[in-house]
Design an enzyme around this catalytic site. Structure first.
Site, PDB file in Angstrom:
ATOM      1  N   HIS A  93      36.667  26.890  22.963  1.00 13.12           N
ATOM      2  CA  HIS A  93      37.715  26.000  23.469  1.00 13.12           C
ATOM      3  C   HIS A  93      38.382  25.314  22.293  1.00 13.12           C
ATOM      4  O   HIS A  93      37.770  25.100  21.244  1.00 13.12           O
ATOM      5  CB  HIS A  93      37.163  24.963  24.448  1.00 13.12           C
ATOM      6  CG  HIS A  93      36.044  24.152  23.884  1.00 13.12           C
ATOM      7  ND1 HIS A  93      34.760  24.634  23.783  1.00 13.12           N
ATOM      8  CD2 HIS A  93      36.014  22.897  23.367  1.00 13.12           C
ATOM      9  CE1 HIS A  93      33.973  23.710  23.250  1.00 13.12           C
ATOM     10  NE2 HIS A  93      34.717  22.644  22.971  1.00 13.12           N
ATOM     11  N   HIS A 105      40.492  21.895  21.196  1.00 11.96           N
ATOM     12  CA  HIS A 105      40.854  20.524  21.566  1.00 11.96           C
ATOM     13  C   HIS A 105      42.302  20.259  21.167  1.00 11.96           C
ATOM     14  O   HIS A 105      42.682  20.520  20.021  1.00 11.96           O
ATOM     15  CB  HIS A 105      39.994  19.508  20.802  1.00 11.96           C
ATOM     16  CG  HIS A 105      38.546  19.532  21.154  1.00 11.96           C
ATOM     17  ND1 HIS A 105      37.968  18.627  21.999  1.00 11.96           N
ATOM     18  CD2 HIS A 105      37.545  20.362  20.745  1.00 11.96           C
ATOM     19  CE1 HIS A 105      36.667  18.878  22.110  1.00 11.96           C
ATOM     20  NE2 HIS A 105      36.385  19.929  21.360  1.00 11.96           N
TER      21      HIS A 105
HETATM   22  P1  5GP Z   1      32.774  20.415  21.745  1.00  6.31           P
HETATM   23  O1  5GP Z   1      31.907  19.281  21.247  1.00  6.31           O
HETATM   24  O2  5GP Z   1      31.933  21.558  22.263  1.00  6.31           O
HETATM   25  O3  5GP Z   1      33.810  20.840  20.776  1.00  6.31           O
HETATM   26  O4  5GP Z   1      33.587  19.812  22.965  1.00  6.31           O
HETATM   27  C1  5GP Z   1      33.116  19.820  24.276  1.00  6.31           C
HETATM   28  C2  5GP Z   1      33.998  18.897  25.055  1.00  6.31           C
HETATM   29  O5  5GP Z   1      33.816  19.179  26.426  1.00  6.31           O
HETATM   30  C3  5GP Z   1      33.683  17.400  24.870  1.00  6.31           C
HETATM   31  O6  5GP Z   1      34.819  16.742  24.338  1.00  6.31           O
HETATM   32  C4  5GP Z   1      33.320  16.921  26.270  1.00  6.31           C
HETATM   33  O7  5GP Z   1      33.843  15.656  26.571  1.00  6.31           O
HETATM   34  C5  5GP Z   1      33.933  17.995  27.157  1.00  6.31           C
HETATM   35  N1  5GP Z   1      33.232  18.209  28.403  1.00  6.31           N
HETATM   36  C6  5GP Z   1      31.892  18.365  28.586  1.00  6.31           C
HETATM   37  N2  5GP Z   1      31.600  18.557  29.885  1.00  6.31           N
HETATM   38  C7  5GP Z   1      32.789  18.537  30.541  1.00  6.31           C
HETATM   39  C8  5GP Z   1      33.143  18.691  31.924  1.00  6.31           C
HETATM   40  O8  5GP Z   1      32.303  18.879  32.811  1.00  6.31           O
HETATM   41  N3  5GP Z   1      34.463  18.611  32.237  1.00  6.31           N
HETATM   42  C9  5GP Z   1      35.415  18.397  31.277  1.00  6.31           C
HETATM   43  N4  5GP Z   1      36.688  18.343  31.685  1.00  6.31           N
HETATM   44  N5  5GP Z   1      35.119  18.243  29.973  1.00  6.31           N
HETATM   45  C10 5GP Z   1      33.817  18.313  29.611  1.00  6.31           C
END
Ligand code: 5GP
Length: 140
Positions: free
Chosen positions: A99, A101
């Site tokens: 993903h 951001h």
């Molecule tokens: P990472 O740390 O993997 O780059 O980002 C994961 C992101 O996913 C985090 O910013 C977190 O807030 C978001 N996230 C985790 N669980 C959920 C969810 O159930 N729904 C949504 N919309 N975002 C989520």
């Protein structure tokens, strides 16, 4: 299909706030909203992170991320945008589904997001050796 939280969202098993969807890509608001409009753009197919995703699909995801960044400037009053992806736990990845951001930034508002890159003051003579190490396995 893997069973990470984004696969569950893509499958409609848990709710999300959708910003954009097409046949291959989904964009939803991040539940944490580190900045206003913080959006996650992801392929519908499961790849654990950008390093494992086919380049054509990476391009599709980044095309959507660029458009959402542009929209944040035009319609949300953002003055800048950070577009970034974390690959691997050591890089801060918490959900193992590729993903991107999109973090709209606003003048005078730091909110919950800050990037700091420390200058480790490397020996500049070492830079060519570091570049050579990277180039060794750089394949196109
Ligand atoms: P990472 O740390 O993997 O780059 O980002 C994961 C992101 O996913 C985090 O910013 C977190 O807030 C978001 N996230 C985790 N669980 C959920 C969810 O159930 N729904 C949504 N919309 N975002 C989520």
């Amino acid at each position: 299909m893997a069973d990470d939280v984004f696969c569950m969202i893509i499958n409609g098993e848990i709710p999300s706030t959708k910003v954009y969807e097409d046949d291959a890509v989904l964009a939803i608001l991040d539940i944490s909203q580190a900045t206003r409009g913080h959006t996650l753009v992801m392929p519908k197919a499961h790849y654990s992170n950008i390093l494992h995703c086919p380049p054509e699909l990476v391009h599709r995801v980044y095309d959507v991320a660029q458009k959402i960044g542009q929209a944040a400037i035009v319609s949300m009053g953002a003055t800048g945008v950070n577009i970034l992806t974390n690959a691997g736990e050591s890089a801060g990845q918490t959900v193992p589904h590729f993903h991107v951001h999109v973090l709209p930034r606003y003048d005078h508002e730091n909110n919950g997001f800050e990037i700091t890159m420390k200058d480790n003051k490397p020996d500049t003579l070492a830079l060519p050796a570091i570049a050579e190490e990277l180039r060794k396995n750089l394949k196109f």
